[in-house]
Design a protein around this motif. Structure first.
Motif, mmCIF file in Angstrom:
data_model
loop_
_atom_site.group_PDB
_atom_site.id
_atom_site.type_symbol
_atom_site.label_atom_id
_atom_site.label_comp_id
_atom_site.label_asym_id
_atom_site.label_seq_id
_atom_site.Cartn_x
_atom_site.Cartn_y
_atom_site.Cartn_z
ATOM 1 N N SER A 78 58.055 10.343 13.587
ATOM 2 C CA SER A 78 58.230 9.125 14.383
ATOM 3 C C SER A 78 58.298 7.921 13.463
ATOM 4 N N VAL A 79 59.037 6.924 13.901
ATOM 5 C CA VAL A 79 59.209 5.680 13.162
ATOM 6 C C VAL A 79 58.807 4.537 14.082
ATOM 7 N N PHE A 80 57.749 3.840 13.726
ATOM 8 C CA PHE A 80 57.186 2.795 14.580
ATOM 9 C C PHE A 80 56.945 3.316 15.997
ATOM 10 N N LYS A 108 58.315 5.740 17.714
ATOM 11 C CA LYS A 108 59.418 6.309 18.482
ATOM 12 C C LYS A 108 60.132 7.376 17.665
ATOM 13 N N ALA A 109 60.916 8.199 18.345
ATOM 14 C CA ALA A 109 61.638 9.278 17.680
ATOM 15 C C ALA A 109 62.582 8.728 16.614
ATOM 16 N N LEU A 110 62.727 9.491 15.532
ATOM 17 C CA LEU A 110 63.555 9.064 14.406
ATOM 18 C C LEU A 110 64.948 8.622 14.837
ATOM 19 N N ASP A 111 65.613 9.413 15.680
ATOM 20 C CA ASP A 111 66.995 9.116 16.044
ATOM 21 C C ASP A 111 67.146 7.775 16.752
ATOM 22 N N ARG A 112 66.074 7.293 17.369
ATOM 23 C CA ARG A 112 66.130 5.997 18.047
ATOM 24 C C ARG A 112 65.838 4.840 17.107
ATOM 25 N N GLN A 113 65.373 5.162 15.888
ATOM 26 C CA GLN A 113 64.887 4.110 14.994
ATOM 27 C C GLN A 113 65.581 4.098 13.634
#
Length: 289
Positions: A93-95, A97-102
């Protein structure tokens, strides 16, 4: 179609084994969640585990070094976390949320070996590639895009080499150009795979100065780093690993003999590890445990 647009369309030929994470022009938003969190990551090559049950929760607005011996899986875990190589399992996760969203919040600087240096691109081209999410694949490159790229080349001391083919630059100069490309993305999380490897002293100073500026701007930086002696000088935190995670946190807390022996046992003599810790203990309060 412009010369630059043609080169944008051939990015996969330039970056041989890495996807190019770039800004899309979306407004970045920080949260209280960890900038980069990994839970239970596993990666295997040819049925051999190279990353096993790895966990990481990066602290925001810190410079963090990934520390471990050769073959520890440092670069592999970075690539797997970014989706550049397959993983057997694990959550990223990035911040929060899921990686693909970020992905638009991440700038990634690969190892120099991941690049085709014969690709017909100038230093200016490479930096402007960091803007392709804003420019678009087939839209013309405007003067303000090139001005932005030139600004970041100047920021890393490479303005005079803007028109030089990337393969004609020295290793240190190439690394500065890739740092400028990352800066052009205006990301929130910067992930760099051995940015100091094979560079001259002047480039090393320029890189660490830039990283400290990013921290001052509230950015988060994660670097794979190979030099135990400079790690306490350059970084706030360390993530120590050898296939799996060993310790993570402020360097003065995790840079201990016990943790370094777990990582480097059999790779570096204990006396050498002791000497590294002793040189730092007086100034930084690192525990000799």
């Amino acid at each position: 179609m412009s010369r630059f647009s043609d080169r944008l369309r051939n990015l996969p030929a330039f970056f041989k084994d890495c996807a190019l994470a770039v800004s899309t022009g979306e407004k970045a938003s920080r949260s209280t969640a960890s900038p980069f969190a990994i839970q239970g990551m596993n990666v295997a090559y040819h049925n051999k585990a190279v990353v096993r049950d790895l966990n990481l929760e990066l602290q925001p607005q810190r410079l963090t070094a990934v520390i471990g011996p050769n073959g520890a899986g440092k670069s592999t875990f970075i690539k797997a976390a970014l989706g550049l190589v397959p993983k057997l399992g694990g959550r990223v996760s990035v911040f929060g949320k899921a990686l693909d969203r970020q992905r638009h919040l991440i700038a990634y600087v690969p190892q120099r070996g991941s690049v085709d240096w014969d690709f017909p691109a100038s230093a200016l081209d490479v930096v402007a590639m960091g803007l392709y999410g804003r420019i678009g694949w087939i839209k013309p490159v405007r003067k303000h895009h090139l001005d932005t790229a030139r600004h970041w080349l100047e920021e890393v001391g490479m303005a005079e080499f803007a028109d030089r083919q990337i393969g004609q630059l020295s290793g240190g100069q190439q690394q500065r150009v890739f740092l400028a490309r990352a800066l052009a993305q205006n990301a929130e999380l910067y992930i760099m795979d051995e940015p100091f490897a094979g560079v001259d002293a002047a480039t090393e100073r320029a890189i660490i100065t830039t990283l400290k500026k990013l921290k001052a701007q509230g950015k988060t930086v994660l670097c794979v780093h190979h030099d135990l002696q400079t790690a306490p000088d350059y970084f706030d935190n360390a993530f120590i690993m050898r296939v799996t995670d060993i310790a993570s946190g402020p360097i003065k807390e995790v840079f201990t003999m016990e943790n370094l022996q777990k990582a480097y046992g059999g790779r570096l003599p204990e006396a050498e590890l002791q000497a590294i810790l002793s040189r730092q203990s007086g100034r930084d309060g690192i525990a000799l445990q």
